[in-house]
Motif scaffolding. Structure first.
Motif, PDB file in Angstrom:
ATOM      1  N   UNK A  25       0.843  -1.188   0.000  1.00 36.88           N
ATOM      2  CA  UNK A  25       0.000   0.000   0.000  1.00 36.88           C
ATOM      3  C   UNK A  25       0.879   1.239   0.000  1.00 36.88           C
ATOM      4  N   UNK A  26       0.449   2.235  -0.766  1.00 33.32           N
ATOM      5  CA  UNK A  26       1.168   3.499  -0.788  1.00 33.32           C
ATOM      6  C   UNK A  26       0.179   4.609  -1.005  1.00 33.32           C
ATOM      7  N   UNK A  27       0.577   5.635  -1.702  1.00 33.77           N
ATOM      8  CA  UNK A  27      -0.351   6.699  -2.054  1.00 33.77           C
ATOM      9  C   UNK A  27      -1.283   6.131  -3.097  1.00 33.77           C
ATOM     10  N   UNK A  28      -2.551   6.036  -2.791  1.00 31.29           N
ATOM     11  CA  UNK A  28      -3.465   5.229  -3.579  1.00 31.29           C
ATOM     12  C   UNK A  28      -4.147   6.023  -4.663  1.00 31.29           C
ATOM     13  N   UNK A  29      -4.095   5.483  -5.880  1.00 29.18           N
ATOM     14  CA  UNK A  29      -4.908   6.003  -6.963  1.00 29.18           C
ATOM     15  C   UNK A  29      -4.346   7.261  -7.571  1.00 29.18           C
ATOM     16  N   UNK A  30      -4.745   7.536  -8.821  1.00 32.11           N
ATOM     17  CA  UNK A  30      -4.259   8.721  -9.514  1.00 32.11           C
ATOM     18  C   UNK A  30      -4.616   9.986  -8.780  1.00 32.11           C
ATOM     19  N   UNK A 619     -16.296   9.115   6.784  1.00 31.72           N
ATOM     20  CA  UNK A 619     -17.637   9.423   7.278  1.00 31.72           C
ATOM     21  C   UNK A 619     -18.641   9.679   6.165  1.00 31.72           C
ATOM     22  N   UNK A 620     -18.223   9.571   4.905  1.00 38.49           N
ATOM     23  CA  UNK A 620     -19.112   9.859   3.789  1.00 38.49           C
ATOM     24  C   UNK A 620     -19.944   8.621   3.476  1.00 38.49           C
ATOM     25  N   UNK A 621     -21.272   8.724   3.546  1.00 34.02           N
ATOM     26  CA  UNK A 621     -22.158   7.577   3.374  1.00 34.02           C
ATOM     27  C   UNK A 621     -22.786   7.510   1.997  1.00 34.02           C
ATOM     28  N   UNK A 622     -23.306   6.303   1.650  1.00 35.22           N
ATOM     29  CA  UNK A 622     -23.932   6.082   0.346  1.00 35.22           C
ATOM     30  C   UNK A 622     -25.213   5.265   0.528  1.00 35.22           C
ATOM     31  N   UNK A 623     -26.077   5.293  -0.504  1.00 37.29           N
ATOM     32  CA  UNK A 623     -27.311   4.503  -0.465  1.00 37.29           C
ATOM     33  C   UNK A 623     -27.261   3.370  -1.480  1.00 37.29           C
ATOM     34  N   UNK A 624     -26.043   2.912  -1.788  1.00 40.91           N
ATOM     35  CA  UNK A 624     -25.860   1.924  -2.854  1.00 40.91           C
ATOM     36  C   UNK A 624     -25.109   0.703  -2.333  1.00 40.91           C
ATOM     37  N   UNK A 625     -25.124  -0.361  -3.141  1.00 37.45           N
ATOM     38  CA  UNK A 625     -24.371  -1.573  -2.839  1.00 37.45           C
ATOM     39  C   UNK A 625     -23.083  -1.569  -3.645  1.00 37.45           C
ATOM     40  N   UNK A 626     -21.968  -1.851  -2.987  1.00 34.37           N
ATOM     41  CA  UNK A 626     -20.669  -1.859  -3.652  1.00 34.37           C
ATOM     42  C   UNK A 626     -20.431  -3.215  -4.307  1.00 34.37           C
ATOM     43  N   UNK A 627     -20.175  -3.185  -5.614  1.00 32.67           N
ATOM     44  CA  UNK A 627     -19.840  -4.411  -6.343  1.00 32.67           C
ATOM     45  C   UNK A 627     -18.328  -4.610  -6.439  1.00 32.67           C
ATOM     46  N   UNK A 628     -17.602  -3.507  -6.578  1.00 32.76           N
ATOM     47  CA  UNK A 628     -16.147  -3.556  -6.678  1.00 32.76           C
ATOM     48  C   UNK A 628     -15.611  -2.258  -6.084  1.00 32.76           C
ATOM     49  N   UNK A 629     -14.900  -2.353  -4.969  1.00 35.43           N
ATOM     50  CA  UNK A 629     -14.467  -1.163  -4.265  1.00 35.43           C
ATOM     51  C   UNK A 629     -13.111  -0.670  -4.716  1.00 35.43           C
ATOM     52  N   UNK A 630     -12.935   0.649  -4.663  1.00 31.82           N
ATOM     53  CA  UNK A 630     -11.637   1.285  -4.909  1.00 31.82           C
ATOM     54  C   UNK A 630     -10.987   0.773  -6.190  1.00 31.82           C
ATOM     55  N   UNK A 631     -11.634   1.066  -7.316  1.00 31.28           N
ATOM     56  CA  UNK A 631     -11.130   0.499  -8.563  1.00 31.28           C
ATOM     57  C   UNK A 631      -9.821   1.142  -9.013  1.00 31.28           C
ATOM     58  N   UNK A 632      -9.535   2.390  -8.536  1.00 38.59           N
ATOM     59  CA  UNK A 632      -8.226   3.008  -8.793  1.00 38.59           C
ATOM     60  C   UNK A 632      -7.900   3.135 -10.269  1.00 38.59           C
ATOM     61  N   UNK A 633      -8.884   3.497 -11.074  1.00 37.34           N
ATOM     62  CA  UNK A 633      -8.637   3.654 -12.499  1.00 37.34           C
ATOM     63  C   UNK A 633      -8.959   5.072 -12.938  1.00 37.34           C
ATOM     64  N   UNK A 634      -8.420   5.464 -14.070  1.00 42.00           N
ATOM     65  CA  UNK A 634      -8.705   6.769 -14.656  1.00 42.00           C
ATOM     66  C   UNK A 634      -9.145   6.556 -16.109  1.00 42.00           C
ATOM     67  N   UNK A 635     -10.279   7.137 -16.472  1.00 42.99           N
ATOM     68  CA  UNK A 635     -10.704   7.150 -17.854  1.00 42.99           C
ATOM     69  C   UNK A 635     -11.287   5.863 -18.382  1.00 42.99           C
ATOM     70  N   UNK A 636     -11.543   4.880 -17.534  1.00 44.12           N
ATOM     71  CA  UNK A 636     -12.095   3.612 -18.000  1.00 44.12           C
ATOM     72  C   UNK A 636     -13.560   3.508 -17.605  1.00 44.12           C
ATOM     73  N   UNK A 637     -14.409   3.102 -18.552  1.00 48.09           N
ATOM     74  CA  UNK A 637     -15.840   2.968 -18.308  1.00 48.09           C
ATOM     75  C   UNK A 637     -16.166   1.547 -17.859  1.00 48.09           C
ATOM     76  N   UNK A 638     -17.446   1.314 -17.535  1.00 45.60           N
ATOM     77  CA  UNK A 638     -17.902  -0.006 -17.111  1.00 45.60           C
ATOM     78  C   UNK A 638     -18.998  -0.484 -18.048  1.00 45.60           C
ATOM     79  N   UNK A 639     -19.271  -1.774 -18.029  1.00 43.97           N
ATOM     80  CA  UNK A 639     -20.310  -2.349 -18.868  1.00 43.97           C
ATOM     81  C   UNK A 639     -21.191  -3.291 -18.074  1.00 43.97           C
ATOM     82  N   UNK A 640     -22.368  -3.571 -18.622  1.00 40.64           N
ATOM     83  CA  UNK A 640     -23.282  -4.511 -17.971  1.00 40.64           C
ATOM     84  C   UNK A 640     -24.220  -5.089 -19.010  1.00 40.64           C
TER      85      UNK A 640
END
Length: 951
Positions: A25-30, A619-640
């Motif tokens: 672990x280091x400085x995480x993500x772009x 402390x920041x909350x969400x109303x969603x379910x996490x499928x994949x956490x902390x993806x650490x990517x830039x400029x990449x989209x998702x599909x379904x």
């Protein structure tokens, strides 16, 4: 700032890589490089500095490094002779157990030394095998008395875990090509409009997008985890559709050629023989014409004194102040007439043909007033005087640099309601019917000039949290200068209004761009957004920190607070600092100035009140379910599709090249690794529930790859130098968008068993284009630009793959452009732009035979304040991504997901999450998956049903 208009956790062991062999672990993500911009991971804040004075050294550990982020309260004797930089490095070398910097002489290059009385502040740039580390900067503070030096403190970021190889596989030419393409893709591509066809030029056909060009800057190491070697490219030009100035810093992975980081370098407020030559780097030589006192009338009707210069060549009195900088003998404050110049002509370059404002008499008339020249020239002098008299700083760089102000610029010949610092000068828009020229408020001028001060001190990277600190400091000092000059009490509820006096008819509170008294806190107001939105929230999130500083000014008074904040900026803060590091710097500066414990406690309370405390991101909350956490990517989209999702992910530190993962949309089971870990960047994956298709970036090519979800070999469908977009899959057909050799956009498709694409239109015709494809049930839909009776028209076309028949849908009105298309088993859907002036897009639906076109959003999108720019559909619902215009709109200005029923009757929010919601993909029914930035990380999340009104 501009008015208009980023639970199943990540598996710890990947296929093909045993558990325990992941990177540290280091400085995480772009975005973690910039404190914590969302849609990329942020580092956990360092331990806050204690409010009360501590006995002995006070050491704040760094995160992801063995080197402390702050050391204070020391009195260590160091080298008495030689220069300050050598003395600073000798101190660091002699304290290995504290700093863990192996060879400071080799790995820390002097950036400069700031001296004030007996104090010296040395800034040192980290090198990794001779290559600059982005944001790797360490500061050493010393006292020099009687020929001897004492080190009193250190701060900054030195990354001790870097092991990255420094041999590039990607050439500078390839890096420039991909950087320009990445900027073009981020700026445009959301609609098909007239900027996407070839236009007649001096030498054949050229596209407006060709106004973008790149300059290689050399290798830079991004300090993520073990380090990422990149080619740094600066891209300049104008926006292909809007004409706005473009100045982007792009970092291309030097091993695979993928753009891992991109942000804007323009720091906005929110906006013949007599020809005077462009000033040289050292400024205008002013030793011939004599200084002359003069006057002018400001926008508010006040007559003010101006320092001028009589120019015998022009026989005019020029707005050239040589008096203030007389000690430098050659640098000046100059105000230039840029009326008639487009903003794209002046950003990052010196425009041809402009002159300093001149007058036949020393009293400038109404023309100079209305242009904003009087205000700009007077205000530049006031800001210069503030830094000189209060902080002992000679101009923006501390060494008397020339200060140039360009006034009256336009945008495509129309109003430009903004101002910015571009690294060399201030630029002020000419305003419009409601807004005066942006130089007509002292706080705006102070804001832009302070960006220059920040650049020559902490040089805070203008993205994410460090960018928000950059804006916050510019806001603080600009407003401090303004309220003191006007004699406004800090207790006045309007004391924190920035730009409040720019309007011609509205009240200051209605007019203001931001309010330092808005009470913004991390828990209630922080907006996680990607770098494509406001550079990662540099304006959206700035008042959280500037509000803290403003409260300090209320509690301690302007004189004391200004000294604290300036000392923190000039002696403590370094380029990648975020909220918590900024807090630590201000508290340490207060203690260093000898404030009482009560006053230091007041400083600490101000930060606590705005939620800038250790671990505030958690402390920041969400109303969603996490499928994949902390993806650490830039400029990449998702599909379904077909009940499955697919997305790219890096490792915990964001160091590794991205890999494609897939999982069930209901969250059951474990995600599976689809792509190889081969050093290439595997991005933009899509799926139909049976097959995953994605792009793979390598040093020499960008490939389309495919693999069955059930497992099996990976197939290369297409390989080329140019990156493709809009990839979709349905059954055995893959559709995509690619540029032609003329630069126009065209849709093609191929079968999984083939490698030769079929194009839906003639790619050799530079006057037609197709783009933004979708596919489903044996049909492809796409946006189309075509010529009819000598006129360019826009439409949505459906291609039946079985029969080969193409059908244009009926359009409502006369579209100025077509946005993203979507298709299901019954209808084709698209976004239609019928109002270029507002950007309002309609949501349309039609039958496959082109008839029955219906406006799903008629009355609804406008009433809800929606500005849709992306779309995804299922059998039951149409989900649009919408962004409201204007950064002042706060949370509503970030991208949110809204969903219609397919008949257009129901409209509601998909999720009430506060952060940016991007890259939505319909998973089936009314379920959508997307990338969400609310937590300050990029998480792949989902909801099975809409959230409603979020009221």
């Amino acid at each position: 700032m501009r008015r208009r208009g980023n639970s199943l956790r990540k598996p710890r062991a990947r296929s093909g890589r045993p558990a325990g062999r992941g990177r540290k672990n280091g400085i995480a993500g772009a975005a973690a490089l910039f404190g914590a911009a969302a849609l990329v991971v942020s580092a956990v804040p360092a331990q806050a500095v204690a409010a009360s004075a501590a006995a002995g050294p006070e050491v704040v550990p760094g995160k992801g490094t063995s080197t402390p982020s702050l050391v204070d309260g020391i009195r260590d004797r160091t080298k008495a002779t030689g220069n300050a930089a050598d003395a600073a490095r000798e101190h660091l070398a002699g304290k290995q157990s504290r700093y863990h910097i192996g060879n400071p002489q080799r790995d820390l290059a002097p950036l400069g030394t700031q001296s004030s009385g007996a104090t010296e502040t040395v800034r040192l740039q980290q090198k990794h095998h001779g290559i600059d580390v982005l944001g790797g900067q360490y500061v050493v503070r010393m006292e020099k008395k009687n020929g001897k030096r004492l080190v009193t403190g250190t701060s900054g970021r030195y990354f001790t875990r870097l092991t990255a190889d420094t041999k590039a596989a990607v050439t500078q030419d390839v890096a420039v090509e991909r950087a320009v393409a990445a900027v073009r893709a981020q700026l445009g591509g959301r609609t098909l409009d007239k900027s996407d066809i070839a236009q007649p030029g001096r030498q054949g056909l050229t596209r407006s997008a060709e106004s973008l060009s790149g300059t290689a800057r050399g290798l830079v190491v991004l300090p993520k985890g073990d380090g990422v070697l990149t080619q740094h490219v600066t891209v300049r030009g104008t926006h292909p559709a809007t004409g706005e100035p473009v100045l982007r810093e792009v970092y291309i992975d030097a091993k695979a050629g993928y753009p891992v980081l991109q942000y804007s370098g323009i720091k906005t407020f929110g906006v013949d023989k007599n020809k005077t030559a462009a000033p040289a780097k050292g400024g205008i030589k002013a030793d011939a014409p004599a200084p002359t006192p003069g006057s002018g009338v400001k926008y508010d009707g006040t007559t003010v004194d101006l320092n001028l210069t009589k120019d015998p060549g022009r026989n005019e009195y020029l707005m050239r102040d040589t008096v203030r900088m007389s000690s430098t003998s050659h640098n000046v404050l100059a105000t230039w007439d840029a009326r008639g110049k487009d903003v794209g002509e002046v950003s990052g370059r010196w425009p041809d043909g402009i002159k300093e404002f001149g007058s036949a008499t020393p009293a400038f008339g109404p023309d100079a007033t209305e242009a904003g020249a009087v205000d700009a020239h007077w205000a530049a002098g006031k800001v210069y005087d503030y830094y000189k008299n209060v902080h002992g700083r000679d101009s923006l760089d501390g060494r008397g640099m020339t200060v140039n102000s360009l006034v009256g610029v336009t945008e495509f010949g129309s109003a430009y309601v903004n101002a910015f610092w571009d690294g060399t000068k201030m630029v002020y828009g000419g305003g419009n019917d409601e807004y005066k020229t942006l130089s007509a408020d002292l706080d705006v001028v102070g804001h832009e000039m302070t960006h220059g001060v920040v650049e020559h001190t902490a040089n805070l990277v203008y993205a994410g949290q460090s960018g928000a600190l950059n804006e916050a400091l510019a806001d603080y000092f600009g407003q401090s200068i303004s309220v003191d000059a006007a004699g406004v009490s800090m207790d006045d509820p309007d004391s924190g209004l920035l730009g409040g006096h720019l309007c011609r008819s509205k009240s200051p509170r209605e007019c203001a761009f931001r309010d330092l008294n808005d009470g913004a806190t991390t828990s209630k107001n922080f907006l996680g957004v990607g770098f494509a939105t406001d550079n990662g929230g540099v304006h959206l999130n700035s008042t959280i920190f500037s509000g803290s500083l403003w409260d300090i000014r209320k509690d301690l008074g302007g004189k004391v607070a200004d000294r604290i904040v300036y000392k923190a900026l000039s002696e403590y803060v370094t380029p990648l600092d975020g909220y918590t590091e900024g807090r630590n710097a201000v508290i340490a500066a207060a203690k260093d100035l000898g404030l009482s414990s009560d006053d230091v406690n007041a400083v600490t309370r101000s930060f606590n009140a705005h939620g800038i405390v250790p671990n505030w991101e958690l402390a920041l909350g969400v109303d969603t379910d996490v499928l994949l956490g902390k993806v650490n990517t830039a400029g990449s989209s998702v599909g379904a599709g077909g009940g499955w999702w697919t997305a790219s992910q890096s490792d915990d530190s964001g160091t590794e090249a991205y890999s494609v993962w897939a999982g069930r949309a209901d969250g059951k089971g474990a995600p599976k690794l689809i792509s190889p870990n081969d050093g290439r960047y595997h991005v933009n994956p899509v799926t139909d529930g049976k097959t995953v298709v994605w792009l793979a970036y390598g040093p020499k090519s960008v490939d389309i790859l495919a693999r069955p979800l059930a497992g099996g070999p990976i197939r290369t469908l297409r390989s080329g130098k140019v990156a493709l977009s809009g990839v979709q899959v349905d059954g055995d057909v893959v559709v995509f968008e690619a540029p032609s050799r003329l630069g126009t956009r065209h849709v093609g498709y191929l079968r999984l068993r083939d490698t030769d694409p079929v194009w839906v239109e003639d790619r050799a015709d530079g006057q037609s284009a197709t783009a933004l494809p979708s596919i489903g049930n044996g049909r492809i839909a796409y946006a189309k630009l075509y010529a009819e009776n000598g006129t360019s028209k826009f439409g949505t076309e459906v291609l039946d793959l079985k029969t080969g028949r193409k059908t244009l849908t009926q359009q409502l009105g006369t579209p100025e452009g077509i946005g993203q298309t979507g298709i299901n088993g019954k209808n084709v859907f698209w976004l239609a732009d019928e109002s270029k002036s507002t950007g309002q897009m309609g949501v349309r639906r039609a039958e496959f035979d082109g008839t029955g076109t219906l406006d799903l959003g008629k009355g609804k999108t406008a009433a809800a304040g929606l500005f849709p720019y992306d779309l995804t559909v299922s059998q039951d619902a149409v989900t649009v991504t919408s962004q409201a215009p204007g950064l002042s709109a706060g949370n509503q200005s970030t991208a949110k997901l809204w969903q219609f029923s397919v008949d257009g009757r129901a409209l509601g929010r998909v999720s009430c999450n506060r952060g940016e919601q991007l890259s939505a993909a319909a998973a089936g029914g009314r379920q959508v998956v997307w990338l969400d930035g609310t937590t300050g990380f990029t998480d792949l999340v989902t909801r099975t049903r809409p959230a409603g009104t979020c009221g």
